[in-house]
Each structure stands twice: as structure tokens, then as C-alpha cells.
Design an enzyme around this catalytic site. Structure first.
Site, PDB file in Angstrom:
ATOM      1  N   LYS A 198      -3.639   8.565  15.831  1.00 37.87           N
ATOM      2  CA  LYS A 198      -2.248   8.679  16.126  1.00 37.87           C
ATOM      3  C   LYS A 198      -2.136   9.550  17.566  1.00 37.87           C
ATOM      4  O   LYS A 198      -2.863  10.373  17.923  1.00 37.87           O
ATOM      5  CB  LYS A 198      -1.540   9.380  14.918  1.00 37.87           C
ATOM      6  CG  LYS A 198      -1.639   8.628  13.510  1.00 37.87           C
ATOM      7  CD  LYS A 198      -0.780   8.507  12.907  1.00 37.87           C
ATOM      8  CE  LYS A 198      -0.387   7.874  11.696  1.00 37.87           C
ATOM      9  NZ  LYS A 198      -0.349   6.581  11.714  1.00 37.87           N
ATOM     10  N   LYS A 244       0.859  -1.200   0.209  1.00 38.40           N
ATOM     11  CA  LYS A 244      -0.016  -0.064  -0.079  1.00 38.40           C
ATOM     12  C   LYS A 244       0.751   1.235   0.070  1.00 38.40           C
ATOM     13  O   LYS A 244       1.954   1.095   0.490  1.00 38.40           O
ATOM     14  CB  LYS A 244      -1.100   0.088   1.196  1.00 38.40           C
ATOM     15  CG  LYS A 244      -0.563   0.195   2.547  1.00 38.40           C
ATOM     16  CD  LYS A 244      -1.423   0.144   3.608  1.00 38.40           C
ATOM     17  CE  LYS A 244      -1.916   1.556   4.030  1.00 38.40           C
ATOM     18  NZ  LYS A 244      -1.490   2.267   4.904  1.00 38.40           N
ATOM     19  N   LYS A 262      -1.183 -10.579  10.582  1.00 43.20           N
ATOM     20  CA  LYS A 262      -1.012 -10.479  11.948  1.00 43.20           C
ATOM     21  C   LYS A 262      -1.697 -11.886  12.351  1.00 43.20           C
ATOM     22  O   LYS A 262      -2.666 -12.179  11.936  1.00 43.20           O
ATOM     23  CB  LYS A 262      -1.712  -9.472  12.628  1.00 43.20           C
ATOM     24  CG  LYS A 262      -0.673  -8.021  12.190  1.00 43.20           C
ATOM     25  CD  LYS A 262      -1.242  -6.988  13.147  1.00 43.20           C
ATOM     26  CE  LYS A 262      -0.559  -5.556  12.561  1.00 43.20           C
ATOM     27  NZ  LYS A 262       0.599  -5.302  13.170  1.00 43.20           N
ATOM     28  N   GLU A 287      -2.280   4.422  18.040  1.00 38.24           N
ATOM     29  CA  GLU A 287      -0.871   4.510  17.868  1.00 38.24           C
ATOM     30  C   GLU A 287      -0.335   5.637  18.670  1.00 38.24           C
ATOM     31  O   GLU A 287      -1.133   6.714  18.795  1.00 38.24           O
ATOM     32  CB  GLU A 287      -0.509   4.865  16.340  1.00 38.24           C
ATOM     33  CG  GLU A 287      -1.018   3.457  15.391  1.00 38.24           C
ATOM     34  CD  GLU A 287      -0.558   3.895  14.060  1.00 38.24           C
ATOM     35  OE1 GLU A 287       0.675   3.238  13.641  1.00 38.24           O
ATOM     36  OE2 GLU A 287      -1.349   4.648  13.293  1.00 38.24           O
ATOM     37  N   HIS A 319      -0.509  -5.647   5.661  1.00 39.62           N
ATOM     38  CA  HIS A 319       0.462  -6.351   6.601  1.00 39.62           C
ATOM     39  C   HIS A 319      -0.581  -6.723   7.664  1.00 39.62           C
ATOM     40  O   HIS A 319      -0.283  -7.683   8.467  1.00 39.62           O
ATOM     41  CB  HIS A 319       1.685  -5.489   6.992  1.00 39.62           C
ATOM     42  CG  HIS A 319       1.391  -4.482   7.943  1.00 39.62           C
ATOM     43  ND1 HIS A 319       0.993  -3.346   7.472  1.00 39.62           N
ATOM     44  CD2 HIS A 319       1.456  -4.417   9.508  1.00 39.62           C
ATOM     45  CE1 HIS A 319       1.066  -2.457   8.549  1.00 39.62           C
ATOM     46  NE2 HIS A 319       1.355  -3.145   9.647  1.00 39.62           N
ATOM     47  N   HIS A 336      -6.315  -1.511   6.755  1.00 42.89           N
ATOM     48  CA  HIS A 336      -6.295  -2.182   7.971  1.00 42.89           C
ATOM     49  C   HIS A 336      -7.560  -2.450   8.549  1.00 42.89           C
ATOM     50  O   HIS A 336      -7.966  -3.468   8.894  1.00 42.89           O
ATOM     51  CB  HIS A 336      -5.102  -1.548   8.822  1.00 42.89           C
ATOM     52  CG  HIS A 336      -3.988  -1.450   8.098  1.00 42.89           C
ATOM     53  ND1 HIS A 336      -3.310  -2.157   7.077  1.00 42.89           N
ATOM     54  CD2 HIS A 336      -2.980  -0.622   8.523  1.00 42.89           C
ATOM     55  CE1 HIS A 336      -2.278  -1.612   6.986  1.00 42.89           C
ATOM     56  NE2 HIS A 336      -1.903  -0.546   7.465  1.00 42.89           N
TER      57      HIS A 336
HETATM   58  C1  BG6 Z   1       0.638   1.491   7.807  1.00 39.34           C
HETATM   59  C2  BG6 Z   1       0.250   2.806   8.257  1.00 39.34           C
HETATM   60  O1  BG6 Z   1       0.155   0.946   7.026  1.00 39.34           O
HETATM   61  O2  BG6 Z   1       0.308   0.878   9.123  1.00 39.34           O
HETATM   62  C3  BG6 Z   1       1.102   3.614   9.204  1.00 39.34           C
HETATM   63  O3  BG6 Z   1       0.717   3.548   6.565  1.00 39.34           O
HETATM   64  C4  BG6 Z   1       0.883   3.006  10.433  1.00 39.34           C
HETATM   65  O4  BG6 Z   1       0.371   5.053   9.092  1.00 39.34           O
HETATM   66  C5  BG6 Z   1       1.155   1.474  10.187  1.00 39.34           C
HETATM   67  O5  BG6 Z   1       1.572   3.477  11.264  1.00 39.34           O
HETATM   68  C6  BG6 Z   1       0.635   0.843  11.717  1.00 39.34           C
HETATM   69  O6  BG6 Z   1       1.014  -0.715  11.324  1.00 39.34           O
HETATM   70  P1  BG6 Z   1       1.077  -1.551  13.077  1.00 39.34           P
HETATM   71  O7  BG6 Z   1       1.607  -2.902  12.450  1.00 39.34           O
HETATM   72  O8  BG6 Z   1       2.223  -0.759  13.577  1.00 39.34           O
HETATM   73  O9  BG6 Z   1      -0.050  -1.242  13.448  1.00 39.34           O
END
Ligand code: BG6
Length: 502
Positions: free
Chosen positions: A343, A148, A182, A216, A178, A240
Site C-alpha cells: 500500500k 472475503k 478481472k 496500491e 474479485h 488475490h
Molecule cells: C481487497 C482488499 O480485497 O482488494 C483491499 O481487501 C484492496 O485491501 C483491494 O485494496 C484491491 O482490489 P483492486 O481490485 O483495487 O486491486
């Protein structure tokens, strides 16, 4: 298994060094990279072979502190190669043609398989795909992996996809989200489809609401330009969070065939109730963080981070969004899915909470709800809250008492101990890369899923623009905008506390 040639475009970049090569290091250790395979890292910079190997080794040692293993490295470095190629210069591509050495007749048996990984900015997808096609490097035994962002709207996703699909058929394209790698997300399929107890109650008759949180602590992290343009709705929810919604809400697929699973996910996305200018205020809250404190440190506001980035940006990206989704299917009619991500929240975690309805006729004074809590990260865990009779020390009595049943982690059978003796879960990238190596598309996003998700997200954006949905402010390190409470349909639907919030 046939040996592979894994070509990583952007092979000396951050994603490659931080995620892909460590994942391939472990995949090699665990025997998933066939003997005789080659991993070719491609980028514009000129590196001597040994210098590049040293760079990778240093990075791995820093990332895998205490568990880096010289023996595994010796094995891994045998696969590793580097080639400088200027992707914009067609003559430079000859180096890749020579490296691969495909037979003149591309339909003839090559005896190897090829994986191309586009770890480059989306602007380079087109020139890379065009060259792969022009040089006839896209035979049936090759696969393309893309990261992405896959577009920033339905229209841009379609034109990007045109580029990919004019070079590779859908069966050879692996679009990474991704989150689908998980452990807890993959476990949802086992949890939902192999437990009668769960599956029989997984519907509007028994479930009151579902809550999904992805919190986050990070802010802009040098990505101001991208994040200010996309905001978290497009960066996080389109991919996600909607994938999480699909895995929770999909019907039982016909089989575990990747296309049967993806068909059911598409149905969920198509059934999302559209958000319009008339209903957006009841369904969406967006926000941006102001100054605050995280882990005892002062944190500047989003707007000052944007200004400090040195880029000319309008500062309109949302860093928080909370949504109430409705899914118009028989299974979910009327059940709110409360979804939020932000965030600069006080801690990094992702979790799903499924709240069941109370019993039909309650004999007791207080109302009880069973809840199933699925922790996605940083820890894995599944907890079912049930009610049991409280043991009374002062005589007889019948008072239901909340008990947490810890369903624990399900360690995969093939989990290996690190050299330090610690058990570890394979990372999301590791699992997804092994799937690419094995040619399994189950946890990769199909084109129609991407389109359906963008169509819905475009609708949300159009609605909030038309209705001029206010941008709420929240303190960095706080629990997010209080306005999110206004999305709740019923007092018993309260958002769960944001972990770490005062
Ligand atoms: C990414 C986003 O796809 O996923 C980021 O572009 C984000 O902004 C990240 O921080 C979060 O991934 P994870 O696995 O840390 O929750």
C-alpha cells in the site's frame, strides 16, 4: 432462463451501492437478468421504497458520470426492491419468508431461482446462515455468495466454512475473489491453454522466473482495525496473489469444468514450499510505510494513520510484503515466483512478468531474455518481448535488438458500447454476478483452495514470528523496502521498476 430472486444482505451498504448494484444495472442492460427477476436489498435501516430507489439512482448517476442512461434505469428499477430486516431478530425474518413465498414442499418446482449475497461483515455469516436454514429457505435451487475475508487463519476459515456448509452444499456456494473476475486473469486460461507456443515453453526448462506485482496507492481508508490485524499478507496474498500464482502455475486441467480447474489450483497451493523460521529471511520481506509524498501530497506514516483512527491498535500490520515462492512440482521445480504487494506505493497497478531463460548457446555479446508481460490493471495488455535483427544504417551487421510485440486486448464479443459510445469492459463484479446467475462456479474459490492457501499463509506467519523477521520501513510513495532485493537469487532476476517511483 428462470427468473431470479437476488437477495442482497447488506443491500444498502457500501459494497452493494458501489459495486453490486452498478454491476446488476449493466447486467440488466445486457439482458443477463431474466425478466420477472427481483433484486431485494435487505438491511436494518427503514427506507420507503421510493426513497431507496432515489438513493440507488443518485449513487449510480455519481458513479456512471456521463454514461448513466435513464432508459436502462427504468428497466433496472423494475427489479429493485427494499426490505428492512433486523438480521439478529428471528421474527423480522418472516418478512423474507413472505417475500420469497416458497412452496410448502421445498422440493416442488418453484419456477424461480434464488441467490443470497452476503454483503455483511463475517460476524453475521453465522446468524444469517442459521436463519436461512431454520426458515427452510435453502432449497436446491438457491445459491449463496460470500465475500472475503473468508477467515483469518486455517482454523477460523474452517469454522466459518462449517457454518456455510451446514446450510448449503459446496455446489451451491460461490466464494468471491474479485481478482478472478478481472479480464486479464480470466484471459490467462485462454492464453495458456490454447497456444501451443506458450504451453510448450511454460515450465522450468524455459522459464527463469515469474514476477507478480500488485501495487496500491491507498492506505488504511477507514479500515484500520481490519488491516492492522490482518496485514497485507492475509488481506491480499492469501487471496488475490495466491490466486494469480495458481492461474499462472496450474497444470492443464482435464477440462474446463469448474471442478477440474479448481482441482489443479489446489495442487499448486499444496505444492508451495513451506516457509520455516530457518528459511523465512531468504523468502520474505515485510514492511510498513513511513511518511512520504504521493501525487505531490504529503502522506503520514502508517503508525500515525493507525493512531489517528481513534482505535486502540498495536500498529503491527504489514503494509508491504515481498515473497519468493517455490512450487514443488515437476513443472516448476527451482523456478522462483517473486511476488510483492504494498500500500502507499507510487501508482496503482497489477502485472505479471514471465521471464524466459536465454537461448542455450548465445552467439551474441549480450544475453537476451524473452519476457511476457501481462498487465492486469489499470490497463489490459499483453506484451511479448522478442529479439530481431537491428536494421543498420551504416552497412551490414547482426545485432539483436529488443522489440515489443503488443498482443493487445482481446475484447469480448458481447462487449457493449455505452450510451456515450465508449466501449467498456464489464467489471469483475459484473462478470462474477453473471456467472452466479448462470450457475457457473469456474471463477469462484472452492473450500479446499481456501484451506490450502490458509495453511501455507499460517506457516509464513508462524515462521516470521519465530524468527522475529524485522519490519522494514519504506517511504510512502516510494518503491518499497530495498531489502526486497535480497530475495533475488541471481543478478538477472532484478525486480522490475515500480511504476511511478522516482
Ligand atoms: C481487497 C482488499 O480485497 O482488494 C483491499 O481487501 C484492496 O485491501 C483491494 O485494496 C484491491 O482490489 P483492486 O481490485 O483495487 O486491486
Amino acid at each position: 432462463m428462470k427468473p431470479l430472486d437476488i437477495v442482497i444482505f447488506g443491500g444498502a451498504g457500501d459494497l452493494s451501492l458501489r459495486k453490486l448494484l452498478p454491476a446488476l444495472y449493466y447486467a440488466t442492460r445486457d439482458g443477463h437478468v431474466p425478466k420477472g427477476s427481483r433484486i431485494l436489498c435487505v438491511s436494518r435501516t427503514k427506507y420507503e421504497h421510493e426513497v431507496f430507489l432515489d438513493l440507488v439512482k443518485d449513487k449510480l448517476q455519481a458513479l456512471l458520470t456521463g454514461v448513466f442512461d435513464e432508459k436502462v434505469w427504468k428497466q433496472f428499477r423494475q427489479h429493485l426492491l427494499y426490505q428492512d430486516i433486523d438480521l439478529g431478530d428471528t421474527t423480522s425474518w418472516q418478512k423474507l419468508v413472505d417475500f420469497l413465498g416458497l412452496p410448502e414442499d421445498r422440493t416442488a418446482d418453484f419456477g424461480r431461482e434464488i441467490v443470497y449475497y452476503l454483503s455483511v461483515p463475517p460476524a453475521l455469516f453465522q446468524p444469517v446462515c442459521e436463519q436461512l436454514k431454520a426458515q427452510d429457505l435453502n432449497p436446491t435451487y438457491s445459491r449463496l455468495v460470500v465475500e472475503k475475508p473468508l477467515g483469518e487463519s486455517l482454523e477460523s476459515a474452517k469454522s466459518l466454512n462449517k457454518v456455510l456448509s451446514s446450510t448449503f452444499p459446496e455446489t451451491q456456494i460461490y466464494r468471491i475473489d474479485h481478482y478472478l473476475g478481472k479480464e486479464a486473469v480470466q484471459n490467462l486460461f485462454a492464453l495458456r491453454f490454447s497456444n501451443r507456443l506458450i504451453e510448450a515453453t511454460w515450465n522450468r526448462d524455459h522459464i527463469q522466473s515469474v514476477e507478480i506485482t500488485v501495487a496500491e496507492t491507498v492506505g488504511l481508508e477507514g479500515r484500520a482495525e481490519y488491516l492492522d490485524r490482518t496485514g497485507v499478507l492475509r488481506d491480499m496474498v492469501q487471496s488475490h496473489l495466491l490466486q494469480l500464482v495458481c492461474c499462472i502455475a496450474m497444470n492443464t486441467p482435464l477440462s474446463i469444468d469448474p471442478d477440474d480447474i479448481r482441482d489443479e489450483k489446489v495442487r499448486v497451493l499444496k505444492a508451495l514450499q513451506p516457509i520455516t523460521a530457518d528459511n523465512v529471511a531468504e523468502h520474505v520481506v515485510r514492511g510498513q510505510y513511513g511518511v512520504g509524498e504521493l501525487d505531490g501530497e504529503k502522506v503520514p506514516s502508517y503508525l500515525s494513520e493507525v493512531m489517528r483512527s481513534g482505535k486502540v491498535l498495536d500498529g503491527t500490520g504489514e503494509t508491504y510484503v515481498a515473497l519468493k515462492l517455490k512450487i514443488n512440482t515437476d513443472r516448476w521445480q527451482g523456478v522462483p515466483f517473486y511476488v510483492r504487494t504494498g500500500k502507499r506505493l507510487p501508482s496503482r497497478y497489477a502485472q505479471v512478468i514471465v521471464r524466459f531463460k536465454p537461448v542455450l548457446r548465445n552467439l551474441f555479446e549480450t544475453e537476451q531474455h524473452n519476457t511476457l508481460v501481462i498487465e492486469v490493471q489499470p490497463n489490459l495488455g499483453i506484451t511479448l518481448n522478442m529479439f530481431m535483427k537491428q536494421v543498420m544504417s551504416d552497412g551490414p551487421g547482426l545485432i539483436p535488438h529488443r522489440q515489443e510485440m503488443d498482443l493487445g486486448e482481446s475484447l469480448p464479443e458481447d462487449i457493449k458500447a455505452d450510451s456515450a459510445g465508449e466501449y467498456r469492459f464489464p467489471s469483475a463484479y459484473e462478470k462474477l454476478l453473471i456467472d452466479v446467475i448462470k450457475g457457473n462456479q469456474t471463477y469462484f474459490v472452492r473450500d479446499d483452495e481456501i484451506f490450502a492457501a490458509w495453511k501455507w499463509i499460517d506457516g509464513v506467519r508462524a515462521a516470521w514470528a519465530e524468527a522475529e523477521l524485522p519490519m522494514q520501513n519504506y517511504s510512502a510513495g516510494g518503491k518499497g523496502p530495498g531489502a526486497a532485493d535480497a530475495l533475488l537469487e541471481h543478478p538477472s532476476h532484478a525486480w522490475s521498476d515500480v511504476k511511478g517511483a522516482a
